[in-house]
Motif scaffolding. Sequence first.
Motif, PDB file in Angstrom:
ATOM      1  N   ALA A 117       0.860  -1.177   0.000  1.00  0.00           N
ATOM      2  CA  ALA A 117       0.000   0.000   0.000  1.00  0.00           C
ATOM      3  C   ALA A 117       0.895   1.226   0.000  1.00  0.00           C
ATOM      4  O   ALA A 117       0.660   2.199  -0.698  1.00  0.00           O
ATOM      5  N   ILE A 118       1.912   1.157   0.824  1.00  0.00           N
ATOM      6  CA  ILE A 118       2.850   2.267   0.931  1.00  0.00           C
ATOM      7  C   ILE A 118       4.272   1.720   0.866  1.00  0.00           C
ATOM      8  O   ILE A 118       4.624   0.795   1.588  1.00  0.00           O
ATOM      9  N   THR A 119       5.062   2.248  -0.006  1.00  0.00           N
ATOM     10  CA  THR A 119       6.449   1.829  -0.095  1.00  0.00           C
ATOM     11  C   THR A 119       7.328   3.035   0.146  1.00  0.00           C
ATOM     12  O   THR A 119       7.113   4.098  -0.414  1.00  0.00           O
ATOM     13  N   TRP A 120       8.284   2.818   1.000  1.00  0.00           N
ATOM     14  CA  TRP A 120       9.188   3.901   1.366  1.00  0.00           C
ATOM     15  C   TRP A 120      10.557   3.236   1.398  1.00  0.00           C
ATOM     16  O   TRP A 120      10.876   2.501   2.305  1.00  0.00           O
ATOM     17  N   LYS A 121      11.304   3.411   0.352  1.00  0.00           N
ATOM     18  CA  LYS A 121      12.467   2.549   0.218  1.00  0.00           C
ATOM     19  C   LYS A 121      13.515   3.142  -0.703  1.00  0.00           C
ATOM     20  O   LYS A 121      13.196   3.583  -1.799  1.00  0.00           O
ATOM     21  N   TYR A 122      14.741   3.166  -0.246  1.00  0.00           N
ATOM     22  CA  TYR A 122      15.826   3.787  -1.010  1.00  0.00           C
ATOM     23  C   TYR A 122      17.095   2.952  -0.938  1.00  0.00           C
ATOM     24  O   TYR A 122      18.011   3.263  -0.176  1.00  0.00           O
ATOM     25  N   PRO A 123      17.164   1.856  -1.690  1.00  0.00           N
ATOM     26  CA  PRO A 123      18.396   1.066  -1.654  1.00  0.00           C
ATOM     27  C   PRO A 123      19.573   1.969  -2.048  1.00  0.00           C
ATOM     28  O   PRO A 123      19.479   2.698  -3.025  1.00  0.00           O
ATOM     29  N   SER A 124      20.595   1.927  -1.251  1.00  0.00           N
ATOM     30  CA  SER A 124      21.659   2.903  -1.424  1.00  0.00           C
ATOM     31  C   SER A 124      23.014   2.236  -1.515  1.00  0.00           C
ATOM     32  O   SER A 124      23.183   1.085  -1.116  1.00  0.00           O
ATOM     33  N   CYS A 125      23.978   2.989  -2.034  1.00  0.00           N
ATOM     34  CA  CYS A 125      25.350   2.501  -2.072  1.00  0.00           C
ATOM     35  C   CYS A 125      26.273   3.540  -1.463  1.00  0.00           C
ATOM     36  O   CYS A 125      26.195   4.722  -1.806  1.00  0.00           O
ATOM     37  N   VAL A 126      27.127   3.069  -0.582  1.00  0.00           N
ATOM     38  CA  VAL A 126      28.176   3.924  -0.053  1.00  0.00           C
ATOM     39  C   VAL A 126      29.464   3.493  -0.748  1.00  0.00           C
ATOM     40  O   VAL A 126      29.941   2.377  -0.550  1.00  0.00           O
TER      41      VAL A 126
END
Lengths: 480, 254
Positions: free
Chosen positions: A309-318
Amino acid sequence: MMATQPDELQAALSRRYDAGFVTDIEAFSLPPGLDEDTIHALSALKEEPEWMTDWRLQAYRRWLKMAPPAWAHLKLAPIDFQAISYYSAPKNRPKSLDEVDPKLLEAYDKLGVPLHERARLAGVAVDAVFDSVSVANTARDQLAKVGVIFCSMSEAIREHGDLVREYLGSVVPQGDNYFAALNSAVFSDGSFVFIPEGVRCPMELSTYFRINAGHTGQFERTLIIAEAGSMVSYLEGCTAPMRDDNQLHAAVVELVALERANIKYSTVQNWYPGDENGKGGIYNFVTKRGECRGDDSRISWTQVETGSAITWKYPSCVLRGDRSVGEFHSVALTHHHQQADTGTKMVHIGRDTKSKIVSKGISAGRSQNSYRGLVKVGKDAVNARNHTRCDSILIGKQCGSHTFPYVEVKNPTAIVEHEASTSKISDDQLFYCRSRGIGEEDAVSMIVDGFCKQVFRELPMEFAVEAKKLLEVSLEGAIG
Amino acid sequence: MLKIENLHARIGGKEILKGLSLQVKAGEVHAIMGPNGAGKSTLGNVLAGRPGYEVTEGTVTFDGANLLGMEPEARAAAGVFLAFQYPVEIPGVNNTYFLRAALNAQRKARGEAELDSVEFLKLVRAKVKDMGMTPELLNRAVNEGFSGGEKKRNEVFQMALLEPRLAILDETDSGLDIDALKQVAAGVNALRSPDRGFLVITHYQRLLDYIVPDFVHVLADGTIVESGDARLARELEAHGYAWVRERRPAEADA
Ligand SMILES: Nc1ncnc2c1ncn2[C@@H]1O[C@H](COP(=O)(O)OP(=O)(O)O)[C@@H](O)[C@H]1O
Ligand SMILES: [Mg+2]
């Protein structure tokens, strides 16, 4: 004469949800509620060592002092954390696949999870997570031969405590954000992967998550460690049954790539998105981060998101190591009342680091689809390069697509490029297909599939096929 | 095969076709000529079922069936094919994949067995040879980055593969150099057959040197103002469209 009316269009945008069944298995659950006693109980149930219990408590105390984020482009009812049960597990824990409840296997079967021999033949090792406990794990022996560890997080905590202690929270610290802190306190289970130096993992590793019991929050915790010169491709697929209430999913995934290591992490996410009226569905708040800790390492995220219903997601790279490379390829489809706020963060720290972002957003119904990306170049990141490409398509008139690119550059040698486009599925394209005999629905999914090609190409073959099918099902009846 | 009677059609509230009648029998090639804006593409679009056009009067039957009541994909399955004046690009969709989806959708609608990929590739190979098609174009996305000429050739290739009963070619010659024009014409001529009809829309007589029509019609201001055989096209070339307009009142008086 054949003009498509917007009302008809909306009426036709009905979506079928294939994975919406509930498995009737006796479950053991902790009563709803969260305090320090809950964490002690949880840790005891999981037979965890004391350091783990302490680590959880520390995270819990941090979380108490934090406030939920308010900045995402989302409409969201407050979550009552006391109404959630933090532990749910099938009552009889199996020792081998033969002991696994047949109903459970049937459930996996419906989802198309390749267990048993099929898995090995297909070259897939499946670590299936049913609610909070990992119940079946195939191909482990084959992996053990080359020194690869692929097991549930609970098992890793018991059997590979040193590795877990060294790396857990080293990429996503406990206090990183509200949901990461909560996860650190109450995480239930997840996968643990360790690839030793110089080893190319001999098969795709795959985990299917399924949220079964109602009112359970699933707090998955995954940790993947790739030692120098190693290589692994990991696929995560997710579904949840239909329910009227919103379920919370707050996962943390940490990836560590040492020198020259290569990690490819792919997600096909098909959680229950709620019905046409926005009732029910999964709240998906996820912190996924990979650290290219060694020089010349590479981490690549590929995601196909059609659910929640709600997606809050930020796959990240350092990108800490010199010459390290981070990639993010994403397809996010929203429909009905779904809200997605996804994107990535690329943090350039080392010299000659490169990142590439390809984001494809598809919005239909009354959904809102936002891309939020941050490219950060530190002062020592000489010659950092980023290329971002962000395309969206809209199906119908009541949906929205938003792009929020943020750039912070502290080194003048950096080159950061951003391209963006928004289009509607064009009537011309649709008519062209139809005039060749291809029906409207097939035409829409063909055009959307073409739009996503660049991302699908990054997925392992069999999952590319699955992703394509998923989009087709999700777009059933969608008329441009 | 195709029977158009007193066809009136509007787009964007404006009447473009104003009582057009035309009959095409199997085996015949009809050329439609006319100045820009006369309504030539409108005719092709209305026949193919493009959304947005409103037919206010008249009838169109195809093999006796009411063509105007059919969805575009049903018309395609029945054998109507429109080679577009401006073929659209579909990024990321492989050209061969598209063709197979189209052919199989049509076959399915007609109750015929679908072709598997081996059978289909065999068919494609044969057609590539017949039509002098550049095989490389088949491995690219549909029309994406094609030159004007390549798009037109791709349209003719699609026609060859789909084997329609009525082919409508909308200015398939425009933008082609002479060699490409000859190739396209040869492709069309190869498809001429006793059970196939053609409606060749063109602005210039040039194409008709290579595709010799049985009938030529002049479309001006939404109706057919003059019909004749191939010679009419040459007269038009010599005198221009103004000549037709000048003759019209005279004929009406007679
Ligand atoms: N979508 C539209 N809305 C309004 N007018 C249109 C539209 N499409 C075409 N027309 C008008 O219809 C007329 C006929 O166009 P068309 O059939 O394309 O002519 P031709 O192909 O003979 O050059 C032109 O005046 C054109 O401007
Ligand atoms: Mg035209």
